[in-house]
Every structure is written in C-alpha cells, then in structure tokens.
Motif scaffolding. Structure first.
Motif, PDB file in Angstrom:
ATOM      1  N   PHE A  89      -8.162  11.832  20.907  1.00  0.00           N
ATOM      2  CA  PHE A  89      -6.950  11.223  20.358  1.00  0.00           C
ATOM      3  C   PHE A  89      -5.922  11.140  21.479  1.00  0.00           C
ATOM      4  N   GLU A  90      -5.252  10.002  21.588  1.00  0.00           N
ATOM      5  CA  GLU A  90      -4.145   9.854  22.529  1.00  0.00           C
ATOM      6  C   GLU A  90      -3.041   9.052  21.873  1.00  0.00           C
ATOM      7  N   GLY A  91      -1.927   9.713  21.641  1.00  0.00           N
ATOM      8  CA  GLY A  91      -0.765   9.037  21.082  1.00  0.00           C
ATOM      9  C   GLY A  91       0.260   8.763  22.156  1.00  0.00           C
ATOM     10  N   ASP A  92       1.455   8.408  21.729  1.00  0.00           N
ATOM     11  CA  ASP A  92       2.527   8.158  22.691  1.00  0.00           C
ATOM     12  C   ASP A  92       2.978   9.435  23.384  1.00  0.00           C
ATOM     13  N   GLU A  93       2.849  10.579  22.677  1.00  0.00           N
ATOM     14  CA  GLU A  93       3.371  11.837  23.241  1.00  0.00           C
ATOM     15  C   GLU A  93       2.351  12.960  23.307  1.00  0.00           C
ATOM     16  N   LEU A  94       1.368  12.952  22.433  1.00  0.00           N
ATOM     17  CA  LEU A  94       0.403  14.052  22.373  1.00  0.00           C
ATOM     18  C   LEU A  94      -1.017  13.543  22.600  1.00  0.00           C
ATOM     19  N   VAL A  95      -1.864  14.464  23.153  1.00  0.00           N
ATOM     20  CA  VAL A  95      -3.253  14.134  23.469  1.00  0.00           C
ATOM     21  C   VAL A  95      -4.142  15.257  22.952  1.00  0.00           C
ATOM     22  N   VAL A  96      -5.312  14.915  22.444  1.00  0.00           N
ATOM     23  CA  VAL A  96      -6.279  15.908  21.978  1.00  0.00           C
ATOM     24  C   VAL A  96      -7.580  15.750  22.778  1.00  0.00           C
ATOM     25  N   HIS A  97      -7.970  16.830  23.441  1.00  0.00           N
ATOM     26  CA  HIS A  97      -9.226  16.884  24.184  1.00  0.00           C
ATOM     27  C   HIS A  97     -10.254  17.660  23.360  1.00  0.00           C
ATOM     28  N   TYR A  98     -11.535  17.383  23.598  1.00  0.00           N
ATOM     29  CA  TYR A  98     -12.581  18.107  22.874  1.00  0.00           C
ATOM     30  C   TYR A  98     -13.712  18.470  23.829  1.00  0.00           C
ATOM     31  N   HIS A  99     -14.134  19.733  23.725  1.00  0.00           N
ATOM     32  CA  HIS A  99     -15.307  20.183  24.481  1.00  0.00           C
ATOM     33  C   HIS A  99     -16.301  20.808  23.513  1.00  0.00           C
ATOM     34  N   GLN A 100     -17.494  20.242  23.462  1.00  0.00           N
ATOM     35  CA  GLN A 100     -18.536  20.750  22.569  1.00  0.00           C
ATOM     36  C   GLN A 100     -19.245  21.919  23.236  1.00  0.00           C
ATOM     37  N   GLY A 101     -19.152  23.086  22.594  1.00  0.00           N
ATOM     38  CA  GLY A 101     -19.849  24.273  23.091  1.00  0.00           C
ATOM     39  C   GLY A 101     -20.923  24.704  22.128  1.00  0.00           C
ATOM     40  N   ASN A 102     -21.323  25.970  22.228  1.00  0.00           N
ATOM     41  CA  ASN A 102     -22.382  26.484  21.355  1.00  0.00           C
ATOM     42  C   ASN A 102     -21.932  27.690  20.541  1.00  0.00           C
ATOM     43  N   THR A 103     -20.608  27.881  20.410  1.00  0.00           N
ATOM     44  CA  THR A 103     -20.095  29.022  19.650  1.00  0.00           C
ATOM     45  C   THR A 103     -20.014  28.692  18.165  1.00  0.00           C
ATOM     46  N   ASP A 104     -20.056  29.750  17.333  1.00  0.00           N
ATOM     47  CA  ASP A 104     -19.924  29.530  15.897  1.00  0.00           C
ATOM     48  C   ASP A 104     -18.460  29.587  15.454  1.00  0.00           C
ATOM     49  N   TYR A 105     -17.548  29.651  16.414  1.00  0.00           N
ATOM     50  CA  TYR A 105     -16.123  29.563  16.118  1.00  0.00           C
ATOM     51  C   TYR A 105     -15.541  28.427  16.954  1.00  0.00           C
ATOM     52  N   ALA A 106     -14.404  27.929  16.546  1.00  0.00           N
ATOM     53  CA  ALA A 106     -13.709  26.879  17.293  1.00  0.00           C
ATOM     54  C   ALA A 106     -12.420  27.463  17.868  1.00  0.00           C
ATOM     55  N   LEU A 107     -12.168  27.139  19.130  1.00  0.00           N
ATOM     56  CA  LEU A 107     -10.946  27.554  19.810  1.00  0.00           C
ATOM     57  C   LEU A 107     -10.010  26.352  19.904  1.00  0.00           C
TER      58      LEU A 107
ATOM     59  N   PHE B 112     -16.339  24.944  11.029  1.00  0.00           N
ATOM     60  CA  PHE B 112     -16.485  26.278  11.608  1.00  0.00           C
ATOM     61  C   PHE B 112     -15.932  27.340  10.673  1.00  0.00           C
ATOM     62  N   SER B 113     -16.569  28.496  10.719  1.00  0.00           N
ATOM     63  CA  SER B 113     -16.152  29.590   9.839  1.00  0.00           C
ATOM     64  C   SER B 113     -14.960  30.353  10.391  1.00  0.00           C
ATOM     65  N   LYS B 114     -14.728  30.275  11.733  1.00  0.00           N
ATOM     66  CA  LYS B 114     -13.611  30.990  12.340  1.00  0.00           C
ATOM     67  C   LYS B 114     -12.850  30.068  13.268  1.00  0.00           C
TER      68      LYS B 114
ATOM     69  N   ASN C 296      -5.470  26.687   9.516  1.00  0.00           N
ATOM     70  CA  ASN C 296      -6.337  27.708   8.906  1.00  0.00           C
ATOM     71  C   ASN C 296      -6.818  28.743   9.926  1.00  0.00           C
ATOM     72  N   ALA C 297      -5.897  29.182  10.777  1.00  0.00           N
ATOM     73  CA  ALA C 297      -6.248  30.099  11.861  1.00  0.00           C
ATOM     74  C   ALA C 297      -6.649  31.467  11.322  1.00  0.00           C
ATOM     75  N   ASP C 298      -7.666  32.057  11.957  1.00  0.00           N
ATOM     76  CA  ASP C 298      -8.042  33.446  11.670  1.00  0.00           C
ATOM     77  C   ASP C 298      -7.308  34.392  12.607  1.00  0.00           C
ATOM     78  N   THR C 299      -7.175  33.991  13.862  1.00  0.00           N
ATOM     79  CA  THR C 299      -6.492  34.812  14.859  1.00  0.00           C
ATOM     80  C   THR C 299      -5.693  33.916  15.787  1.00  0.00           C
ATOM     81  N   VAL C 300      -4.496  34.389  16.187  1.00  0.00           N
ATOM     82  CA  VAL C 300      -3.620  33.640  17.086  1.00  0.00           C
ATOM     83  C   VAL C 300      -3.200  34.549  18.233  1.00  0.00           C
ATOM     84  N   LEU C 301      -3.259  34.007  19.465  1.00  0.00           N
ATOM     85  CA  LEU C 301      -2.666  34.683  20.620  1.00  0.00           C
ATOM     86  C   LEU C 301      -1.603  33.747  21.181  1.00  0.00           C
TER      87      LEU C 301
END
Length: 490
Positions: free
Chosen positions: A4-22, A81-83, A104-109
C-alpha cells in the motif's frame, strides 16, 4: 514489497515462516526512506519473520488521511495469525500503543513514545509544534480505550525529556510496564541492535512471559557496543584509567564490532586527555596506539613495531582534539584525535634552546610559527621575538600537565566545534592543553618501543601491562616519560 502506498503512509510486507505476525512503525526523520525500507527490515529478513512494516512520508505521528486504509490493509493480513506483536520507536511508538486495540495486538513494545504533541493536553517543546503538529493531531493523547495486550514501554531515565514522558505516560496509563534502558538515549533501538539478539527480544514478546521480555532486552543491551560506549563516556572524566583498561581488556577485544567503539572520537579524546592529566603517560601512549589500530583496521596487528618520539609531541585540547594548522586558510584548527576529520597539518610541541615552541613539518622541513600584527607566519629564525611558545599553564604542581599558548592578542582557545581562536582574555579549561607523544611505525635513533617505556634500560625486560603506580620500584625509578617531562620543564 510495498502493498500500500498513499500520499503520506506506506505499508511494506515481508513473508516469513513464523506463526505470529510482527507489525512495526518507523520513527521520525526517516521520511526519505519511506518507500525503500521499514523498521526492523534486516532482522525479519534474516530470521524469516512475517512482518508488516509501516512507514511515513511525513512526520505527523501516523495521524493521516491514509490511516484508515493502512489499518484495513494490516488487518487483512494479520487476521490469518493467532498472535500479533507490535513494535514502534519514537514517533512510531505512539502509534504502536494507540493502534494496539484496532490491530488486535497481543504484545506491544513502544520505545520512547510521547504521550501527546497537543499543547492543550501537556507541555510540548516548540520544535514539535513547528515541525510536526497539525490540527488533525489535536486530542492525540493516548487513551485507555485505545489499548490492548501486554504493553511494554521502554525509556532511558537519564534522558530528561524521555524521563518526563515516562512519568506522564505512567500517570495516564498505569497499565503499561515501564522498561528502564539506562544509557540508551532516545533512539533505544541502537542499544538493542544485532539481528540475533533483537530476534530473541521479538520471540520473547511473541511467546515469553513478562520476565522473559525483560531478560531478553537486558541481554541484548549487555552485548551492544552502543550501550558500552555510552557507559564509558559517562565515566571517562573521573576514571580514565579504568575506562582505558576496560577498552583494552580481553572482553572488549573479543567483540566483533569493537571498531565502532574505538571510532568514538569523543570517548577516545577524553580518555587520552585525562590519562595524561593523571600522569599515566605509558598508558596513554599504549592506548593511543591500540585505539588507532582498531579504529582504522578493526583489530590490532600481530607484529606491531610502534615507537614513541622523543622529539615531538602532539598538542591535545580539553575537548580531546589535536591542534592543527590549515595552510590554505592560514588558521589554527582542531581535528579528531584518532581519524583526522579536518584539512590541516598536525602542530607539534618541540623543545628548542629558546623554549617549547609550536612547529609543523612541510615536505619534511621543520617550520616554526610566529605571530605578529595579528597574523600567523612561518619562520626558521629561532631568535624571532614573536615565536609562538607553549608556557606552563600555572606555576604550581600542574606545571608538567597543563600548557597554554600566548600571543600578542591573548591566549589560544580550543572550542567544542573544532575552532581555535587566539584572543582569549583569561586562562580557563578551553585554554588548557596537554602533550601527547607522537607515534610512528618504524625505527629511529631517537625513539623507543612503547613496551619498554616503563623500565630502566639495564633491566632489558618488557612490560606487558599498565604500570602499577603504587609499586615502590615504579616510584623510585624515573621512567622515560618522567625524564622527558623534566626536560620539557627544565
């Protein structure tokens, strides 16, 4: 890849092999890289972590007309993703907290977030009002109803601004778990860097207990050169000898990225200056040699043949800079102590029959300085009444430690921005200089190896460690440096 690329914000995606999403949110001042990379990219690519990285083309705390579209884009991925783990730094840390329920965050840093930039909600520095705040950000203070999951918020308590924010956030949202990251500064991630170590922090956020998170952060910082750099900087003025020994210890020598530590010019300059002021001359010479080798080459050589000149000394300022002369501009200046960062030739202190004078070598020709009619000039005449000399800073016990440079317009003054002026009216710290031995790689009639400096010639033994100043033999036997200091003052 960009999804996604808007006028002000951009979203990048990297496909990994984890059962959680960061999900990560970049900090401010990275707008030029918004479409190129995202926060955490090297780590997630190396460790195979599935990650959505949100970046911004403008520094307005992700409060944008693009916000709803970005949130929807993230949810379309994370619903599988479950987490969900959310991490943000500085500007992105505020977003990591304020979007935690929506995502729907489970944990935030959140690393060093500001609770709000709205001056109607809390005191705000004028810089943020000028450069970052806009009307759509009014009422942006983080509210309890926006939060979800375990909330870890990291601050450096020694950073005054961040400490104030941690107190404000704790009052507003007592549910957050404050993680104190001493000596990290505002950009906390610099003291957590290292793919494997930071990967363990992410894993603890996804799977571990609260204690696992604290432990992973502490371990990551323990082995980080930025953390060590910051700690040693705070100690270097009062305990230069201890700092030098720490830097030359086997533990530091084993660090893979020790070169970055020895390229910290401010630290190197402070340590050298304070070693010399505490009469630890052999340590200063050995430290100067080792620091230069590691800063330039990344490690020390096996067959070092470094020697110390008995003829010339570099002139070191209170700020840990080396005195130089710029022939093009015809001015004195100052350079970093390890790797030169200014145009100019090094100025030496040379002992002549007329006293201790300033000199440079131009095409191997030794040339002295005179100062008359407000101008710096070269001279070979030792009977020149205008020769620029070093004189004892005071007539007390510090005569061998401190020197001043006096001209017809006043005293030489070294400024923190590397400027050198010649018109200071009074003697203070910035007019105080000390002498550092010149090092060279080679053999000369008037040189000695550093390893032999602290022993008498007849002993023929090699000193492998720093001299023990409490040792009776050391106190009763004049060293090379003690003899040279006597010669300078004689």
């Amino acid at each position: 890849m960009i999804i996604f690329e808007g006028d002000e914000l951009v979203v990048h995606y990297h496909q990994g092999n984890t059962d959680y999403a960061l999900v990560t949110f970049e900090g401010a001042h990275e707008t030029k890289n918004a479409t190129k990379t995202f926060f955490g990219a090297p780590v997630v690519r190396k460790l195979g972590i599935t990650c959505i990285g949100v970046t911004a083309k403008v520094d307005h705390w992700y409060i944008s007309p693009d916000t709803s579209a970005v949130q929807e884009c993230i949810l379309n991925i994370t619903k599988k993703f479950s987490k969900i783990v959310v991490i943000g730094i500085s500007m992105g840390a505020h977003t990591a907290l304020s979007w935690s329920k929506i995502l729907n965050a489970d944990t935030v840093l959140a690393m060093a977030p500001k609770w709000s930039l709205d001056p109607d909600e809390c005191p705000v520095h004028q810089y943020y009002l000028t450069h970052n705040f806009r009307d759509s950000m009014k009422g942006m203070g983080i509210r309890k109803e926006q939060l979800q999951g375990r909330l870890f918020v990291a601050y450096d308590p020694l950073d005054e601004g961040d400490w104030e924010q941690s107190q404000l956030l704790s009052r507003k949202i007592p549910e957050v778990k404050i993680v104190n990251t001493y000596y990290s500064g505002h950009v906390i991630i610099h003291s957590l860097s290292g793919s494997n170590l930071f990967g363990k922090v992410i894993s603890a956020l996804a799977y571990g207990s609260d204690q696992d998170v604290y432990s992973a952060i502490a371990k990551s910082r323990r082995f980080n050169e930025n953390n060590l750099n910051a700690r040693l900087m705070r100690t270097s003025d009062r305990h230069a000898g201890l700092v030098a020994k720490t830097l030359m210890s086997p533990s530091v020598m084993r660090l893979q990225r020790k070169q970055k530590i020895f390229q910290n010019e401010a630290l190197m300059g402070r340590v050298l200056y304070n070693l010399l002021l505490s009469d630890r001359f052999e340590e200063a010479a050995k430290f100067y040699d080792t620091a230069t080798e590691i800063a330039v080459f990344g490690d020390t050589g096996d067959n070092q043949n470094t020697v110390v000149s008995e003829e010339r000394f570099l002139i070191l300022s209170r700020h840990g800079y080396i005195l130089c002369y710029n022939p093009r501009e015809k001015i004195f200046c100052a350079r970093n102590v390890i790797i030169p960062d200014r145009e100019g030739v090094d100025v030496y202190a040379v002992k002549l029959t007329v006293g201790l004078v300033l000199a440079v070598r131009i095409n191997m020709v030794e040339t002295y300085f005179s100062f008359r009619d407000g101008k710096i000039k070269f001279t070979r005449a030792l009977d020149d009444d205008h020769l620029i000399r070093l004189v004892p800073f005071s007539q007390d016990n510090e005569v061998h430690k401190y020197y001043a440079v006096h001209t017809e317009t006043g005293y030489m003054c070294s400024h923190p921005d590397h400027r050198i002026t010649l018109n200071a009216a009074n003697l203070s710290d910035w007019e105080r200089f000390t002498l550092l031995a010149c090092l060279s790689q080679g053999i000369s009639e008037k040189t000695r190896k550093i390893s032999d400096l602290s022993v008498c010639p007849e002993t023929q033994s090699t000193v492998e460690s720093f001299p023990d100043h409490s040792s009776p033999s050391y106190q009763n036997t004049p060293t090379f440096w003690q003899k040279w200091r006597d010669r300078l003052s004689g």
